[in-house]
Scaffold this active site. Structure first.
Site, PDB file in Angstrom:
ATOM      1  N   TYR A  30       8.020  15.537 -14.079  1.00  0.00           N
ATOM      2  CA  TYR A  30       8.447  14.196 -13.654  1.00  0.00           C
ATOM      3  C   TYR A  30       7.659  13.837 -12.397  1.00  0.00           C
ATOM      4  CZ  TYR A  30      10.913  10.201 -11.915  1.00  0.00           C
ATOM      5  OH  TYR A  30      11.186   8.940 -11.460  1.00  0.00           O
TER       6      TYR A  30
ATOM      7  N   LYS B 207      10.564  11.748  -0.567  1.00  0.00           N
ATOM      8  CA  LYS B 207      11.989  12.109  -0.525  1.00  0.00           C
ATOM      9  C   LYS B 207      12.483  12.562   0.860  1.00  0.00           C
ATOM     10  CE  LYS B 207      13.281  12.366  -5.286  1.00  0.00           C
ATOM     11  NZ  LYS B 207      12.332  12.544  -6.381  1.00  0.00           N
TER      12      LYS B 207
HETATM   13  C1  LIG Z   1      11.456  11.595  -7.086  1.00  0.00           C
HETATM   14  C2  LIG Z   1      10.131  12.106  -7.474  1.00  0.00           C
HETATM   15  C3  LIG Z   1       9.024  11.250  -7.581  1.00  0.00           C
HETATM   16  C4  LIG Z   1       9.130   9.749  -7.402  1.00  0.00           C
HETATM   17  O1  LIG Z   1       9.485   9.385  -6.113  1.00  0.00           O
HETATM   18  P1  LIG Z   1      10.105   7.911  -5.860  1.00  0.00           P
HETATM   19  O2  LIG Z   1      10.232   7.829  -4.382  1.00  0.00           O
HETATM   20  O3  LIG Z   1      11.420   7.894  -6.572  1.00  0.00           O
HETATM   21  O4  LIG Z   1       9.147   6.924  -6.422  1.00  0.00           O
HETATM   22  C5  LIG Z   1       7.804  11.805  -7.899  1.00  0.00           C
HETATM   23  N1  LIG Z   1       7.660  13.126  -8.094  1.00  0.00           N
HETATM   24  C6  LIG Z   1       8.702  13.992  -7.994  1.00  0.00           C
HETATM   25  C7  LIG Z   1       8.471  15.448  -8.186  1.00  0.00           C
HETATM   26  C8  LIG Z   1       9.976  13.506  -7.698  1.00  0.00           C
HETATM   27  O5  LIG Z   1      11.001  14.358  -7.640  1.00  0.00           O
END
Ligand SMILES: *Cc1c(COP(=O)(O)O)cnc(C)c1O
Length: 448
Positions: free
Chosen positions: A153, A283
């Site tokens: 993801y 994050k």
């Molecule tokens: C959450 C996440 C994303 C996307 O980040 P957003 O700030 O929600 O766009 C990309 N890669 C990984 C591994 C994630 O956990």
């Protein structure tokens, strides 16, 4: 004013929300039940009607120091009065310089350049664009595809979607608008399993077939997060680095979920003692207080981009390097630098292991796994988040299931009593699922 009138005026306009506001991964016509949150305190969310919920999600893995942290609040407040925002084109400022210095210092020596992006998905887009421009600069314009492994993801924008799992992700929904990338099988080795030969043979076969067109390989180091919460062997990641070098493919590590201590190392690549060519973070970067992400790269990558026909890197969002977000990140990194997480995370890990012990014996439970401050109960079927949500809130916790997993990623500052509340709720819902046969409604992949 009557009491009931006052209550009415205090309560949220849920009907308006239902009719007009999109929420993540939901339908506008069949809305998901919402819980109004009024405030937060430490590791607890406080609902509109005054109920306290221990947060098992760290607000989607970001709020690692807890809510209302005085250091974070005062850093943002101070910056707010000084310079909340200014464009980054032709202008620079202290919070951005300080942040880039910190990031360069705490990451591996190879990562020297910092691109400040506004969200994780954009950081992934930026890394992919950098990789493509790099090969143009290296006179190898055929290298324009990205490889990855299944079950990954990397975000919800188009390029990010193209490297998400091709079956559980959103490829089928958007048809040919999602670029076809190259997928290798995901590793089968568990975290503590060093037998990775067949996993690496699979990757080698993929690279042998496609390397002429591969600009980069992107992977979440050690933990595949929103694709199902799988942990894989550091030996595999080591092998990935070797194969990328052998086949002349840039390595992009997506540390957006794993960065800043979550798995027990500051960055997950440290488990494998490797360095990427590009890295995405997000994050927990700001402690979860405001949106900010970054893409870091090596001198070599930056040089390749400079040598490309464009000569510059073609990306520049309006809110690039937002000073408020940088100030929050600087404060969060100062808290990280105090190294409390180095005691907190092993303690959280041990407690979760002890408290979830035995639950793997249930028929409905496929697997229980814990690494760092992440605990997962994998159920034998797809779970319905809307249906299970009340079972968690009734027990005073905020946990959101997705796919087959009940998982928690609590703030590092959680107390052992609060953590027990979370694991108790996880176990009770696993037992409930074990008893009920009718939980087969499926939800598609999302970190929702
Ligand atoms: C959450 C996440 C994303 C996307 O980040 P957003 O700030 O929600 O766009 C990309 N890669 C990984 C591994 C994630 O956990």
């Amino acid at each position: 004013m009557s009491i009931s009138k006052a209550l009415q005026e205090d309560s949220l306009d849920y009907a308006f929300d239902e009719q007009h506001i999109w929420h993540p991964y939901t339908s506008m016509t069949h809305p998901f039940p919402m819980i109004g949150i009024k405030s937060a305190d430490g590791c607890e969310l406080i609902t509109e009607d005054g109920k306290r919920l221990v947060d098992g999600t760290s607000s989607w893995w970001s709020c690692v120091h807890g809510y209302n942290h005085p250091v974070l609040i005062s850093a943002i407040e101070k910056q707010l009065h000084q310079l909340p925002h200014v464009m980054f084109g032709g202008i620079t400022h202290e919070p951005a310089i300080e942040l880039a210095k910190k990031l360069v210092k705490i990451t591996c020596p190879e990562l020297t350049k910092v691109f400040l992006a506004d969200s994780g998905s954009i950081a992934v887009e930026v890394a992919m664009k950098m990789a493509l421009q790099y090969w143009q600069g290296k006179n190898n314009p055929n290298k324009q595809k990205i490889a990855t492994i299944k079950r990954g993801y990397h975000g919800d924008t188009f390029a990010a979607m193209s490297v998400c799992d091709p079956d559980n992700g959103m490829h089928t929904m958007f048809g040919t608008s999602v670029v076809k990338q190259v997928f290798a099988p995901s590793p089968t080795s568990a975290f503590d399993d060093s037998n990775v030969e067949s996993d690496l043979a699979n990757l080698r076969a993929t690279f042998e077939t496609h390397h002429h067109q591969l600009a980069a390989f992107i992977i979440e180091p050690i933990m595949q997060g929103a694709g199902g919460m799988y942990f894989y062997s550091p030996e595999y990641l080591k092998g990935v680095r070797v194969l990328c070098d052998e086949f002349n493919i840039l390595l992009i590590l997506d540390e957006i979920a794993t960065g800043f201590g979550r798995l027990g190392k500051l960055f997950a690549y440290e488990f494998a003692d490797i360095a990427p060519d590009l890295m995405c973070i997000g994050k927990a970067l700001t402690g979860g207080y405001i949106s900010l992400a970054a893409t870091m790269c090596s001198d070599n990558v930056a040089q390749g981009i400079s040598d490309s026909p464009a000569g510059v890197f073609m990306h520049g969002p309006t809110f690039m390097g937002n000073p408020l977000a940088c100030a929050a990140a600087n404060a969060s990194l100062e808290l990280i630098a105090k190294n409390d997480w180095q005691q907190q995370i092993p303690a959280i890990e041990m407690q979760m292991q002890q408290e979830l012990k035995g639950i793997e014996k249930l028929d409905a439970v496929n697997d229980v796994r814990v690494l760092g401050a992440v605990a997962v109960i994998e159920i034998d079927r797809s779970l319905n988040a809307a249906q299970l949500q009340p079972l968690f809130t009734e027990q005073g916790v905020w946990i959101r299931v997705f796919g087959h997993v009940i998982y928690i990623m609590p703030p590092y500052s959680i107390s052992s009593q609060q953590l027990t509340k979370l694991t108790t709720a996880m176990k009770s819902v696993a037992k409930f699922l074990n008893q009920s046969e009718n939980q087969t409604e499926s939800t598609f992949l999302s970190h929702g």
